[in-house]
Structures are given as C-alpha cells and as structure tokens.
Enzyme design. Structure first.
Site, PDB file in Angstrom:
ATOM      1  N   PRO A  12      -4.093   3.419  -7.995  1.00  0.00           N
ATOM      2  CA  PRO A  12      -3.099   3.780  -8.834  1.00  0.00           C
ATOM      3  C   PRO A  12      -2.286   2.372  -9.083  1.00  0.00           C
ATOM      4  CG  PRO A  12      -2.805   4.707  -6.506  1.00  0.00           C
ATOM      5  CD  PRO A  12      -4.465   4.040  -6.445  1.00  0.00           C
ATOM      6  N   ASN A  13      -1.843   2.593 -10.297  1.00  0.00           N
ATOM      7  CA  ASN A  13      -0.941   1.672 -10.970  1.00  0.00           C
ATOM      8  C   ASN A  13      -1.691   0.231 -11.288  1.00  0.00           C
ATOM      9  OD1 ASN A  13       1.370   3.541 -11.118  1.00  0.00           O
ATOM     10  ND2 ASN A  13       1.374   3.411  -8.877  1.00  0.00           N
ATOM     11  N   ARG A  20       4.149  -5.559 -15.361  1.00  0.00           N
ATOM     12  CA  ARG A  20       5.327  -5.400 -14.375  1.00  0.00           C
ATOM     13  C   ARG A  20       5.207  -6.107 -13.148  1.00  0.00           C
ATOM     14  NH1 ARG A  20       8.160  -0.496 -15.577  1.00  0.00           N
ATOM     15  NH2 ARG A  20       9.563  -1.487 -13.871  1.00  0.00           N
ATOM     16  N   TYR A  25       2.606  -9.389  -8.344  1.00  0.00           N
ATOM     17  CA  TYR A  25       1.190  -9.195  -8.597  1.00  0.00           C
ATOM     18  C   TYR A  25       0.614 -10.261  -9.512  1.00  0.00           C
ATOM     19  CZ  TYR A  25       2.113  -4.915  -6.154  1.00  0.00           C
ATOM     20  OH  TYR A  25       2.541  -3.864  -5.133  1.00  0.00           O
ATOM     21  N   ASN A  76      -9.293  -2.147  -3.834  1.00  0.00           N
ATOM     22  CA  ASN A  76      -7.934  -2.320  -3.765  1.00  0.00           C
ATOM     23  C   ASN A  76      -7.722  -0.836  -4.047  1.00  0.00           C
ATOM     24  OD1 ASN A  76      -5.277  -2.637  -4.179  1.00  0.00           O
ATOM     25  ND2 ASN A  76      -5.578  -4.472  -5.083  1.00  0.00           N
ATOM     26  N   ALA A  79      -1.666   2.172  -3.377  1.00  0.00           N
ATOM     27  CA  ALA A  79      -0.860   2.662  -2.310  1.00  0.00           C
ATOM     28  C   ALA A  79      -1.568   3.822  -1.357  1.00  0.00           C
ATOM     29  CB  ALA A  79       0.367   3.458  -2.961  1.00  0.00           C
ATOM     30  N   HIS A  82      -2.481   3.170   2.112  1.00  0.00           N
ATOM     31  CA  HIS A  82      -1.513   3.548   3.241  1.00  0.00           C
ATOM     32  C   HIS A  82      -1.498   4.949   3.632  1.00  0.00           C
ATOM     33  CE1 HIS A  82      -0.763  -0.503   2.299  1.00  0.00           C
ATOM     34  NE2 HIS A  82      -0.071  -0.157   1.062  1.00  0.00           N
ATOM     35  N   ASP A  89     -12.555   8.668   4.639  1.00  0.00           N
ATOM     36  CA  ASP A  89     -13.925   9.305   4.952  1.00  0.00           C
ATOM     37  C   ASP A  89     -14.938   9.111   4.129  1.00  0.00           C
ATOM     38  OD1 ASP A  89     -12.787  10.568   7.181  1.00  0.00           O
ATOM     39  OD2 ASP A  89     -12.122  12.486   5.995  1.00  0.00           O
ATOM     40  N   GLU A 100     -12.158  -4.582   1.749  1.00  0.00           N
ATOM     41  CA  GLU A 100     -10.647  -4.107   1.368  1.00  0.00           C
ATOM     42  C   GLU A 100      -9.914  -5.390   0.822  1.00  0.00           C
ATOM     43  OE1 GLU A 100      -8.454  -2.597   4.653  1.00  0.00           O
ATOM     44  OE2 GLU A 100      -6.421  -2.648   3.623  1.00  0.00           O
ATOM     45  N   HIS A 102      -6.397  -6.846  -1.208  1.00  0.00           N
ATOM     46  CA  HIS A 102      -5.118  -6.477  -1.768  1.00  0.00           C
ATOM     47  C   HIS A 102      -4.735  -7.829  -2.396  1.00  0.00           C
ATOM     48  CE1 HIS A 102      -4.712  -2.909   0.180  1.00  0.00           C
ATOM     49  NE2 HIS A 102      -5.299  -3.488   1.316  1.00  0.00           N
ATOM     50  N   ILE A 103      -3.822  -7.708  -3.553  1.00  0.00           N
ATOM     51  CA  ILE A 103      -3.422  -9.063  -4.342  1.00  0.00           C
ATOM     52  C   ILE A 103      -2.069  -9.743  -3.467  1.00  0.00           C
ATOM     53  CG2 ILE A 103      -2.123  -9.521  -6.381  1.00  0.00           C
ATOM     54  CD1 ILE A 103      -3.625  -7.206  -7.469  1.00  0.00           C
ATOM     55  N   SER A 104      -1.359  -8.864  -3.078  1.00  0.00           N
ATOM     56  CA  SER A 104      -0.105  -9.063  -2.011  1.00  0.00           C
ATOM     57  C   SER A 104      -0.654  -9.202  -0.815  1.00  0.00           C
ATOM     58  CB  SER A 104       0.890  -8.514  -2.490  1.00  0.00           C
ATOM     59  OG  SER A 104       0.825  -7.184  -2.270  1.00  0.00           O
ATOM     60  N   ARG A 109       5.277  -7.230   3.705  1.00  0.00           N
ATOM     61  CA  ARG A 109       5.971  -6.257   3.022  1.00  0.00           C
ATOM     62  C   ARG A 109       6.783  -5.382   3.852  1.00  0.00           C
ATOM     63  NH1 ARG A 109       3.032  -5.219  -2.499  1.00  0.00           N
ATOM     64  NH2 ARG A 109       5.014  -4.635  -3.146  1.00  0.00           N
ATOM     65  N   ARG A 113       3.887  -0.359   4.343  1.00  0.00           N
ATOM     66  CA  ARG A 113       2.505  -1.063   3.832  1.00  0.00           C
ATOM     67  C   ARG A 113       1.650  -1.747   5.086  1.00  0.00           C
ATOM     68  NH1 ARG A 113       3.390  -0.891  -1.559  1.00  0.00           N
ATOM     69  NH2 ARG A 113       5.405  -1.108  -2.178  1.00  0.00           N
TER      70      ARG A 113
HETATM   71  O1  CA2 Z   1      -1.114  -5.910  -3.007  1.00  0.00           O
HETATM   72  C1  CA2 Z   1      -1.941  -5.080  -3.509  1.00  0.00           C
HETATM   73  O2  CA2 Z   1      -3.075  -5.204  -4.037  1.00  0.00           O
HETATM   74  C2  CA2 Z   1      -1.621  -3.596  -3.130  1.00  0.00           C
HETATM   75  O3  CA2 Z   1      -2.738  -2.838  -2.879  1.00  0.00           O
HETATM   76  C3  CA2 Z   1      -0.907  -3.024  -4.381  1.00  0.00           C
HETATM   77  C4  CA2 Z   1      -0.467  -1.526  -4.415  1.00  0.00           C
HETATM   78  C5  CA2 Z   1       0.406  -1.651  -2.993  1.00  0.00           C
HETATM   79  O4  CA2 Z   1       0.972  -0.309  -3.154  1.00  0.00           O
HETATM   80  C6  CA2 Z   1      -0.074  -1.940  -1.822  1.00  0.00           C
HETATM   81  O5  CA2 Z   1       0.844  -1.949  -0.675  1.00  0.00           O
HETATM   82  C7  CA2 Z   1      -0.640  -3.247  -2.145  1.00  0.00           C
HETATM   83  C8  CA2 Z   1       0.404  -1.393  -5.603  1.00  0.00           C
HETATM   84  C9  CA2 Z   1      -0.175  -1.637  -6.965  1.00  0.00           C
HETATM   85  C10 CA2 Z   1       0.735  -1.426  -8.030  1.00  0.00           C
HETATM   86  O6  CA2 Z   1       0.346  -2.331  -9.057  1.00  0.00           O
HETATM   87  C11 CA2 Z   1       1.276  -2.597 -10.007  1.00  0.00           C
HETATM   88  C12 CA2 Z   1       0.768  -3.415 -10.867  1.00  0.00           C
HETATM   89  C13 CA2 Z   1       1.701  -3.920 -11.908  1.00  0.00           C
HETATM   90  C14 CA2 Z   1       3.104  -3.384 -12.062  1.00  0.00           C
HETATM   91  C15 CA2 Z   1       3.366  -2.472 -11.043  1.00  0.00           C
HETATM   92  C16 CA2 Z   1       2.576  -2.063  -9.988  1.00  0.00           C
END
Ligand code: CA2
Length: 148
Positions: A12-13, A20, A25, A76, A79, A82, A89, A100, A102-104, A109, A113
C-alpha cells in the site's frame, strides 16, 4: 532452460513513490525503479516482474501466483509488514527465495514499525538503502536462484 522470474511485490501507498515524502522515500517513482530492475535483470539473465496493490488480498493473490511462476519474491509490503498475519501465512507457502525489502530503515522510525510479520519467513531482510535497495535485492535474488 527458460529464464527464471523474480516477482517484486509492492504494498500500500508505494504507487505514490516520488510524489510525497521524498525526505523518507526519495524521488524515484515505482516506474523508474521497475525500469532499472528490468534492465539489470537482463544483464543477470533473469526476469523481473513488478506488482503493486493497496489491498491485502490482492497481495496474497500475487504471492499465490508466484508459487506457480516465480523462483524468488522481493516484497515491500509497506505498512502491512507490521500487521499482516495473512501475508506471513501466504509467504510461508512459497518454496522459493524470499527477500523482505524496505526503502527506509523501519527500526530507526516509530515503534510500531519495529515489528515485522515478514522477517521470520524471509531468507533475507534489506532496509534503509533507499530505492537502490530494489537493485541490490534483484542482484541477491538472481544470485540465489541461479545457485538453487
Ligand atoms: O521503508 C519502506 O519501504 C516501508 O515499507 C514503507 C511503508 C512503511 O509503512 C513501512 O514502515 C516502511 C510506507 C510506504 C508508503 O509509501 C509512500 C510513498 C510515497 C509517499 C507516501 C507514502
């Protein structure tokens, strides 16, 4: 022998990457990241396919598809990382190599998370390398599936 596939699943997102929160990110869009990984995969003689969904069930469908078609999954889960016992499963039913990603760095954080439902079913966990992590993960997955 046919070229082995790596499926890159984005949750998601992540379709909003580059639009954003660039301080967290970065500026790359998911399309740019996909293009770089597809190019890299050609060099490595594997194939890479990207999927993205904002819906938990659709991510599970992608994992089930990978059971039939893919040698490795890079995930990836956003959210859902978490929260999702269901994605945990589904990944458990996959016989190939799982990364697995993650960008961040979620551990640097907020507390919520720090828990991952995916790490315990992943072969490798990569975090904090920014969008470049997708290329690093592609290299690792390619190496692992060629050795398997
Ligand atoms: O760091 C990552 O890749 C995360 O998986 C990104 C998730 C976050 O919930 C994880 O804790 C860490 C959130 C992805 C949201 O992506 C956005 C991208 C652009 C603007 C806003 C959100």
């Amino acid at each position: 022998m046919s070229v082995q596939e790596i499926l890159v699943i984005n949750g998601p997102n992540l379709n909003l990457l580059g639009q954003r929160q660039p301080e967290i990110y970065g500026y790359d869009t998911l399309e740019t990241i996909e293009a770089k990984c597809v190019e890299l995969a050609k060099e490595l003689n594997v194939s890479v396919r990207f999927g993205q969904s904002n819906h938990e069930g659709a991510i599970i469908d992608l994992i089930h598809e990978a059971r039939l078609k893919s040698a490795a999954i890079i995930i990836n889960a956003g959210a859902y990382t978490h929260t999702s016992a269901a994605i945990h499963d589904a990944l458990k039913t996959f016989d190939g190599y799982i990364i697995e990603l993650h960008i961040s760095n979620p551990h640097a954080r907020e507390e919520f998370r720090h828990k991952s439902w995916i790490s315990s079913v992943a072969d490798a966990v990569m975090a904090g390398a920014g969008a470049y992590g997708y290329e690093l993960a592609t290299r690792l997955a390619a190496e692992k599936i060629k050795k398997s």
